[in-house]
Design an enzyme around this catalytic site. Structure first.
Site, PDB file in Angstrom:
ATOM      1  N   ARG A  12      17.131 -22.133   4.314  1.00 10.27           N
ATOM      2  CA  ARG A  12      16.221 -22.579   5.030  1.00 10.27           C
ATOM      3  C   ARG A  12      14.616 -22.672   4.829  1.00 10.27           C
ATOM      4  O   ARG A  12      13.946 -23.754   4.488  1.00 10.27           O
ATOM      5  CB  ARG A  12      16.395 -22.085   6.575  1.00 10.27           C
ATOM      6  CG  ARG A  12      15.644 -22.683   7.811  1.00 10.27           C
ATOM      7  CD  ARG A  12      14.145 -22.517   7.881  1.00 10.27           C
ATOM      8  NE  ARG A  12      13.781 -21.053   7.982  1.00 10.27           N
ATOM      9  CZ  ARG A  12      12.617 -20.541   8.063  1.00 10.27           C
ATOM     10  NH1 ARG A  12      11.471 -21.645   7.999  1.00 10.27           N
ATOM     11  NH2 ARG A  12      12.172 -19.399   8.182  1.00 10.27           N
ATOM     12  N   ASP A  13      14.165 -21.441   4.709  1.00 11.13           N
ATOM     13  CA  ASP A  13      12.816 -21.219   4.236  1.00 11.13           C
ATOM     14  C   ASP A  13      12.581 -21.832   2.948  1.00 11.13           C
ATOM     15  O   ASP A  13      11.295 -22.158   2.828  1.00 11.13           O
ATOM     16  CB  ASP A  13      12.535 -19.719   4.476  1.00 11.13           C
ATOM     17  CG  ASP A  13      10.945 -19.279   4.336  1.00 11.13           C
ATOM     18  OD1 ASP A  13      10.103 -20.386   4.594  1.00 11.13           O
ATOM     19  OD2 ASP A  13      10.669 -18.380   4.280  1.00 11.13           O
ATOM     20  N   HIS A 212       9.040  -9.647   5.366  1.00 11.59           N
ATOM     21  CA  HIS A 212       9.147 -10.994   4.748  1.00 11.59           C
ATOM     22  C   HIS A 212       7.969 -11.394   3.772  1.00 11.59           C
ATOM     23  O   HIS A 212       6.922 -11.636   4.162  1.00 11.59           O
ATOM     24  CB  HIS A 212       9.283 -12.083   5.815  1.00 11.59           C
ATOM     25  CG  HIS A 212       9.682 -13.481   5.478  1.00 11.59           C
ATOM     26  ND1 HIS A 212      10.781 -14.355   5.766  1.00 11.59           N
ATOM     27  CD2 HIS A 212       9.001 -14.445   4.588  1.00 11.59           C
ATOM     28  CE1 HIS A 212      10.884 -15.548   5.233  1.00 11.59           C
ATOM     29  NE2 HIS A 212       9.583 -15.658   4.716  1.00 11.59           N
ATOM     30  N   HIS A 214       5.855 -12.807   0.625  1.00 15.09           N
ATOM     31  CA  HIS A 214       5.618 -13.925  -0.267  1.00 15.09           C
ATOM     32  C   HIS A 214       4.957 -13.525  -1.610  1.00 15.09           C
ATOM     33  O   HIS A 214       4.287 -12.601  -1.591  1.00 15.09           O
ATOM     34  CB  HIS A 214       4.886 -15.117   0.380  1.00 15.09           C
ATOM     35  CG  HIS A 214       5.715 -15.974   1.273  1.00 15.09           C
ATOM     36  ND1 HIS A 214       5.339 -17.355   1.810  1.00 15.09           N
ATOM     37  CD2 HIS A 214       6.997 -15.802   1.919  1.00 15.09           C
ATOM     38  CE1 HIS A 214       6.290 -17.579   2.637  1.00 15.09           C
ATOM     39  NE2 HIS A 214       7.277 -16.955   2.862  1.00 15.09           N
ATOM     40  N   CYS A 245       4.880 -21.812  -2.122  1.00 15.78           N
ATOM     41  CA  CYS A 245       3.971 -21.814  -0.958  1.00 15.78           C
ATOM     42  C   CYS A 245       3.201 -22.957  -0.590  1.00 15.78           C
ATOM     43  O   CYS A 245       2.358 -23.451  -1.576  1.00 15.78           O
ATOM     44  CB  CYS A 245       2.989 -20.589  -1.620  1.00 15.78           C
ATOM     45  SG  CYS A 245       2.122 -20.187  -0.116  1.00 15.78           S
ATOM     46  N   ASN A 254       8.590 -17.725  -1.537  1.00 12.11           N
ATOM     47  CA  ASN A 254       9.376 -16.525  -0.918  1.00 12.11           C
ATOM     48  C   ASN A 254       9.651 -15.477  -2.236  1.00 12.11           C
ATOM     49  O   ASN A 254       9.780 -15.921  -3.372  1.00 12.11           O
ATOM     50  CB  ASN A 254      10.534 -16.868  -0.539  1.00 12.11           C
ATOM     51  CG  ASN A 254      10.433 -17.791   0.839  1.00 12.11           C
ATOM     52  OD1 ASN A 254       9.933 -17.036   1.776  1.00 12.11           O
ATOM     53  ND2 ASN A 254      10.981 -19.078   0.873  1.00 12.11           N
TER      54      ASN A 254
HETATM   55 MG    MG Z   1       9.072 -17.466   3.736  1.00 12.66          MG
END
Ligand code: MG
Length: 307
Positions: A12-13, A212, A214, A245, A254
């Site tokens: 997803r992300d 979470h 990055h 990003c 990520n």
């Molecule tokens: Mg993320």
């Protein structure tokens, strides 16, 4: 040996930030997504975020998340029964679609910064919390598990620094709604372990939190380790480091699941995940989409295997 939980967000992300997959047909993209999700679940990842119920005209990479869920459920019932497959839901409409699709685990999101939230969902943070409250209530009464994301905890691409106190307030409001876990996001990858400390020190140790990070500026893995040493047991990451990003052109997004697992396993932490199998799932995705994934461990693994 200490057990940690890795929440895989790549399908997803990660994928939602991949511009190169827009050329695929919806059906072909669904097949790639199902293959990635099932490959990651087979590696032992108990939590995999599979998609989002958002507008396909805005985020075409997430179109037909209903079909992705259907295919996983029908083709791999044993995985569907055992794993937690999360779907991102922005509002009431998203919840309706998630319920229709048979999703059992949803995530909702807001931020600490009004400027970020206005750009992202055209609402202030307080407005988005007001929208999410009935969504969470309805999801919980339908028996769904609900995870919350708070973006821009360590900085906003539009308004700069954000008060740690605001992260605490927003997290508390999500937990009060009934969200089972809140994932604190460094959306633009600006935190260092010192800033991680500043935020975590404010939050009660009893709150169910995830982090979470990055890797935009190379500090994600250091921040993760620091958060774990401060008692955090749930960490989000993305297979292959999938997903650039969106706020820093060309930069990493990520934290890569492979890099995280390599560090954790090497330090004696237990995750229940096969690093080898995560690499295999990332490799299949690279082949399907002609991508080059940024994970450092994954690149070294490919070198060893002569790929
Ligand atoms: Mg993320």
């Amino acid at each position: 040996m200490k057990r940690l939980r890795v929440v895989e967000v790549g399908p997803r992300d990660g994928l939602q930030n991949e511009p190169r997959i827009k050329a695929l047909s919806e059906e072909a993209l669904c097949d790639v997504r199902v293959k990635l999700v099932t490959g990651l679940a087979e590696s032992g990842l108990a939590d995999v975020e599979v998609g989002a119920f958002v507008r396909a005209d805005r985020i075409p990479q997430m179109a037909r998340t209903d079909l992705v869920i259907k295919k996983i459920r029908e083709s791999r019932p044993e995985l569907w029964a055992k794993h937690r497959f999360w779907a991102l839901v922005p509002n009431q409409k998203g919840l309706e679609l998630a319920l229709q699709a048979g999703a059992k685990h949803i995530s909702v999101f807001t931020a600490t910064s009004d400027a970020f939230n206005e750009k992202n969902v055209q609402m202030s943070v307080d407005e988005s919390l007001a929208v999410l409250k009935p969504v969470v209530t309805e999801a919980k009464s339908a028996g769904l598990a609900v995870r919350g994301y708070v973006s821009t905890v360590w900085g906003c691409p539009y308004s700069g620094t954000v008060s740690p106190q605001r992260a605490k307030q927003v997290t508390e409001e999500l937990l009060a709604m009934g969200v089972e876990e809140v994932s604190l996001g460094d959306t633009i990858g600006v935190a260092t372990p010192k800033q991680v400390d500043t935020v975590l020190a404010l939050l009660p140790k009893t709150w169910p939190l995830a982090v979470h990070f990055h890797d935009t500026r190379g500090t994600a893995i250091a921040n993760c380790l620091h958060a774990i040493e401060q008692g955090i047991v749930t960490v989000d990451s993305s297979s292959g480091g999938l997903g650039g990003c969106p706020y820093a052109k060309g930069a990493s997004g990520n934290l890569a699941t492979e890099d995280l697992l390599f560090m954790l396993h090497g330090m004696g932490y237990e995750t229940g995940v096969s690093l080898e199998k995560v690499c295999e799932a990332s490799r299949e995705l690279e082949k399907s989409l002609a991508l080059h994934l940024p994970s450092r461990y994954f690149k070294a693994w490919k070198g060893v295997h002569g790929f």
